[in-house]
Design a protein around this motif. Structure first.
Motif, PDB file in Angstrom:
ATOM      1  N   TYR A  64       0.832  -1.206   0.000  1.00 23.55           N
ATOM      2  CA  TYR A  64       0.000   0.000   0.000  1.00 23.55           C
ATOM      3  C   TYR A  64       0.868   1.259   0.000  1.00 23.55           C
ATOM      4  O   TYR A  64       1.905   1.330   0.639  1.00 23.55           O
ATOM      5  N   HIS A  65       0.415   2.283  -0.690  1.00 20.15           N
ATOM      6  CA  HIS A  65       1.219   3.436  -1.091  1.00 20.15           C
ATOM      7  C   HIS A  65       2.036   4.115   0.016  1.00 20.15           C
ATOM      8  O   HIS A  65       3.150   4.577  -0.258  1.00 20.15           O
ATOM      9  N   PRO A  66       1.553   4.240   1.258  1.00 23.46           N
ATOM     10  CA  PRO A  66       2.387   4.879   2.274  1.00 23.46           C
ATOM     11  C   PRO A  66       3.748   4.209   2.456  1.00 23.46           C
ATOM     12  O   PRO A  66       4.725   4.865   2.852  1.00 23.46           O
ATOM     13  N   ALA A  67       3.836   2.913   2.154  1.00 22.85           N
ATOM     14  CA  ALA A  67       5.130   2.235   2.220  1.00 22.85           C
ATOM     15  C   ALA A  67       6.072   2.778   1.148  1.00 22.85           C
ATOM     16  O   ALA A  67       7.250   3.063   1.408  1.00 22.85           O
ATOM     17  N   LEU A  68       5.543   2.945  -0.070  1.00 22.10           N
ATOM     18  CA  LEU A  68       6.349   3.510  -1.152  1.00 22.10           C
ATOM     19  C   LEU A  68       6.728   4.949  -0.845  1.00 22.10           C
ATOM     20  O   LEU A  68       7.877   5.360  -1.039  1.00 22.10           O
ATOM     21  N   ALA A 119       7.248 -14.705  -7.675  1.00 16.69           N
ATOM     22  CA  ALA A 119       8.035 -14.607  -8.908  1.00 16.69           C
ATOM     23  C   ALA A 119       8.825 -13.303  -8.996  1.00 16.69           C
ATOM     24  O   ALA A 119       9.721 -13.181  -9.838  1.00 16.69           O
ATOM     25  N   GLN A 120       8.529 -12.327  -8.132  1.00 15.79           N
ATOM     26  CA  GLN A 120       9.239 -11.049  -8.184  1.00 15.79           C
ATOM     27  C   GLN A 120      10.700 -11.185  -7.774  1.00 15.79           C
ATOM     28  O   GLN A 120      11.542 -10.378  -8.173  1.00 15.79           O
ATOM     29  N   GLY A 121      11.009 -12.184  -6.962  1.00 18.83           N
ATOM     30  CA  GLY A 121      12.386 -12.368  -6.505  1.00 18.83           C
ATOM     31  C   GLY A 121      12.876 -11.211  -5.657  1.00 18.83           C
ATOM     32  O   GLY A 121      14.065 -10.855  -5.673  1.00 18.83           O
ATOM     33  N   ALA A 122      11.976 -10.599  -4.885  1.00 20.89           N
ATOM     34  CA  ALA A 122      12.330  -9.449  -4.055  1.00 20.89           C
ATOM     35  C   ALA A 122      13.261  -9.864  -2.924  1.00 20.89           C
ATOM     36  O   ALA A 122      13.196 -10.993  -2.423  1.00 20.89           O
ATOM     37  N   ASP A 123      14.130  -8.927  -2.526  1.00 22.39           N
ATOM     38  CA  ASP A 123      14.957  -9.192  -1.346  1.00 22.39           C
ATOM     39  C   ASP A 123      14.478  -8.376  -0.144  1.00 22.39           C
ATOM     40  O   ASP A 123      15.109  -8.384   0.913  1.00 22.39           O
ATOM     41  N   PHE A 124      13.321  -7.704  -0.294  1.00 23.50           N
ATOM     42  CA  PHE A 124      12.706  -6.971   0.809  1.00 23.50           C
ATOM     43  C   PHE A 124      11.295  -6.590   0.390  1.00 23.50           C
ATOM     44  O   PHE A 124      11.061  -6.192  -0.757  1.00 23.50           O
ATOM     45  N   VAL A 125      10.337  -6.739   1.314  1.00 21.73           N
ATOM     46  CA  VAL A 125       8.945  -6.374   1.049  1.00 21.73           C
ATOM     47  C   VAL A 125       8.493  -5.439   2.163  1.00 21.73           C
ATOM     48  O   VAL A 125       8.617  -5.770   3.346  1.00 21.73           O
ATOM     49  N   LEU A 126       7.981  -4.286   1.778  1.00 26.03           N
ATOM     50  CA  LEU A 126       7.539  -3.290   2.761  1.00 26.03           C
ATOM     51  C   LEU A 126       6.055  -3.011   2.574  1.00 26.03           C
ATOM     52  O   LEU A 126       5.602  -2.691   1.475  1.00 26.03           O
TER      53      LEU A 126
END
Length: 340
Positions: A64-68, A119-126
């Protein structure tokens, strides 16, 4: 009261080589690439888990946008590989163009479904809520993402319904400190925290000594009314802005309240949660929700003056925007305090 703490351990870089001279250059390059970065590893506590980072994340996905917004405020645009859609309310100044350059991986405010997310292969999710990690909704769980090398951090400590009620403005500062450590930019985080603390101090000084304005914060409804009680982010913002929540005796953040209670509250001003869409569906306008509130509290000062402020709902979730919104609310409640 819950708090987030950061433990930073600095490692001394060492290198040695017994390889033949002909292999020296290549081996040194490999050692440099593998060597830990100064200031790492970093370990933070979040949602009862310890997250350890050997290096700054470089492929981040935001929910959700506040994280971005929070990462953009820290100048971390180049680390963000994917984001969700944000079309519910205005962007913060200067952020819309930066948002547009980041790939969209979900056409709603929610993270994508499990297979797409993994599938994104992210190394961090906020993110700033647990809803996007609910297996029942088809989402990848926190545990599944951790196992895939995509550790999850929840802003504001919104890890459970109880912790949502425990939020304080200090949690915003704690998140910024943690993110500054995780991404190896502690100086940026300290500077941003200082700026936000300065803004809040200015508001506090301006509204000091003024009679608090009685505020109803609502998301509409003809009865029961969707409203904000005396715990959590919105209540904190009202108080910090020089207001008093007419539903302060209700133990809840976003909750339902009877029309009779709202009518008896006699608010002097109304905050309306403003968002044009929700998960791809059109939502009632702030003007329409304000009309509902005034019809219920029809004899109140707020209704007589038609006094309301459309507050972007993103500001009512954990993130950098919280403190900016306090200043906006204070100007609405006490305009005379901001004439100089």
């Amino acid at each position: 009261m819950r708090r987030l703490f950061v433990l930073v351990v600095a490692l001394t870089l060492t290198a040695c080589s017994t390889a033949p001279a002909t292999q020296e250059t290549g081996q040194k390059a490999e050692q440099t690439a593998a060597a830990p970065q100064a200031g790492f590893p970093v370990t933070v506590d979040n949602c009862g888990r310890k997250l350890t980072f050997d290096k700054p994340p470089a492929k981040v996905v935001t929910g959700y946008h506040p994280a971005l917004e929070t990462l953009l405020a820290l100048g971390l645009d180049d680390r963000i590989a994917g984001r969700t859609n944000f079309s519910e309310s205005p962007f913060l100044p200067g952020q819309k163009e930066r948002y547009a350059k980041i790939p969209e991986i979900s056409d709603t405010i929610m993270l994508p479904q499990k297979e797409v997310m993994l599938a994104q292969g992210a190394d961090f999710v906020l993110d700033n809520a647990m809803a996007g990690f609910d297996a029942a909704g088809g989402y990848a769980t926190v545990e599944e993402l951790d196992a895939a090398g995509s550790p999850v951090y929840i802003l504001g400590g919104w890890c459970s319904p109880e912790e949502v009620l425990e939020f304080t403005i200090d949690d915003t500062y704690a998140d910024l400190r943690n993110l500054g450590a995780i991404f190896g930019v502690p100086d940026r985080a300290d500077t941003l925290i200082g700026e936000l603390q300065g803004r809040l101090a200015d508001v506090t000084k301006r509204v000091a000594g003024r009679t608090p304005v009685k505020v109803l914060a609502t998301d509409g409804g003809k009865g029961p009314v969707n409203a904000y009680g005396g715990a959590g982010i919105t209540n904190q913002m009202i108080t910090s802005a020089g207001g008093t929540n007419v539903l302060a005796d209700v133990k809840g953040d976003y909750t339902e309240v009877s029309a009779e209670k709202v009518s008896a509250a006699q608010p002097e001003a109304v905050l309306i949660s403003d968002y044009a869409t929700l998960r791809g569906e059109d939502m009632p306008s702030s003007q329409a929700k304000a009309a509902e509130a005034f019809a219920i509290a029809k004899n109140s000062p707020a209704a007589e003056e038609r006094r309301y402020l459309a507050l972007p709902v993103a500001a009512q979730h954990p993130g950098y925007r919280n403190i900016l919104a306090i200043a906006d609310i204070a100007r609405f409640l006490h305009p005379d305090a901001f004439t100089r």
